[in-house]
Design a protein around this motif. Structure first.
Motif, PDB file in Angstrom:
ATOM      1  N   GLY A  99     -22.463  30.146 -30.728  1.00  0.00           N
ATOM      2  CA  GLY A  99     -20.987  30.373 -30.160  1.00  0.00           C
ATOM      3  C   GLY A  99     -20.510  32.367 -31.066  1.00  0.00           C
ATOM      4  N   GLY A 100     -21.369  32.112 -32.193  1.00  0.00           N
ATOM      5  CA  GLY A 100     -19.767  33.853 -32.743  1.00  0.00           C
ATOM      6  C   GLY A 100     -18.536  33.247 -33.577  1.00  0.00           C
ATOM      7  N   ARG A 101     -18.258  33.978 -32.900  1.00  0.00           N
ATOM      8  CA  ARG A 101     -16.284  33.644 -33.298  1.00  0.00           C
ATOM      9  C   ARG A 101     -15.554  32.426 -32.900  1.00  0.00           C
ATOM     10  NH1 ARG A 101     -14.243  39.636 -35.556  1.00  0.00           N
ATOM     11  NH2 ARG A 101     -16.414  40.295 -35.314  1.00  0.00           N
ATOM     12  N   TRP A 102     -15.367  31.529 -33.876  1.00  0.00           N
ATOM     13  CA  TRP A 102     -13.996  30.989 -32.470  1.00  0.00           C
ATOM     14  C   TRP A 102     -13.631  31.610 -31.581  1.00  0.00           C
ATOM     15  CZ3 TRP A 102      -9.238  30.332 -32.516  1.00  0.00           C
ATOM     16  CH2 TRP A 102      -8.168  30.267 -33.283  1.00  0.00           C
ATOM     17  N   SER A 103     -12.920  32.516 -31.915  1.00  0.00           N
ATOM     18  CA  SER A 103     -11.662  33.388 -31.072  1.00  0.00           C
ATOM     19  C   SER A 103     -12.327  33.638 -29.607  1.00  0.00           C
ATOM     20  CB  SER A 103     -11.013  34.331 -31.860  1.00  0.00           C
ATOM     21  OG  SER A 103     -11.852  35.061 -32.020  1.00  0.00           O
ATOM     22  N   THR A 104     -13.482  34.057 -30.357  1.00  0.00           N
ATOM     23  CA  THR A 104     -14.106  34.880 -28.554  1.00  0.00           C
ATOM     24  C   THR A 104     -14.737  33.937 -28.004  1.00  0.00           C
ATOM     25  OG1 THR A 104     -14.871  36.514 -29.997  1.00  0.00           O
ATOM     26  CG2 THR A 104     -16.287  36.314 -27.946  1.00  0.00           C
ATOM     27  N   LEU A 105     -15.472  32.715 -28.931  1.00  0.00           N
ATOM     28  CA  LEU A 105     -15.547  31.866 -28.145  1.00  0.00           C
ATOM     29  C   LEU A 105     -14.377  31.099 -26.848  1.00  0.00           C
ATOM     30  CD1 LEU A 105     -18.349  29.536 -26.889  1.00  0.00           C
ATOM     31  CD2 LEU A 105     -17.211  28.100 -28.838  1.00  0.00           C
ATOM     32  N   LYS A 106     -13.227  31.306 -27.309  1.00  0.00           N
ATOM     33  CA  LYS A 106     -12.109  30.222 -26.896  1.00  0.00           C
ATOM     34  C   LYS A 106     -11.651  31.262 -25.670  1.00  0.00           C
ATOM     35  CE  LYS A 106      -7.382  30.479 -27.485  1.00  0.00           C
ATOM     36  NZ  LYS A 106      -6.041  30.320 -28.178  1.00  0.00           N
TER      37      LYS A 106
END
Length: 112
Positions: A99-106
């Motif tokens: 999912g890559g960056r957790w903040s982007t997935l958020k």
């Protein structure tokens, strides 16, 4: 000719990114478990609601906590540790995407 090659490369990369995003969205829709492989202190500074923190260094000791019948999305700060975790899970027979960056997935998770 160089312009055409450049355009083909850009289109190819965009298509791959779109496929990856669609795959992640499908995993989100299928209620995949989000595994955050950042350190505990990184996780505690901000994380996705409902995600599970398993620092990458602990993954091999905790892999049996996860069921092979479920789907998983790995995340971290940038995406590199998440990719390592994804490869580890895949070798063990799990269904997983990076999912890559957790903040982007958020942001992506909020838009589905």
């Amino acid at each position: 000719i160089l312009i055409i090659i450049s355009i083909v490369i850009l289109i190819s990369r965009s298509f791959k990114n779109l496929q990856k995003t669609n795959n992640i969205k499908q995993f989100i829709d299928d209620n995949a478990v989000i595994i955050d492989v950042r350190s505990e202190s990184e996780f505690n500074s901000g994380n996705l609601r409902g995600s599970v923190n398993v620092p990458l260094k602990d993954l091999m000791y905790r892999v049996n906590e996860f069921e092979k019948e479920k789907k998983y999305i790995t995340v971290c700060t940038v995406g590199m540790r998440a990719e390592s975790a994804k490869k580890f899970f895949e070798k063990k027979g799990y269904q997983v995407v990076n999912g890559g960056r957790w903040s982007t997935l958020k942001d992506l998770r909020n838009n589905t």
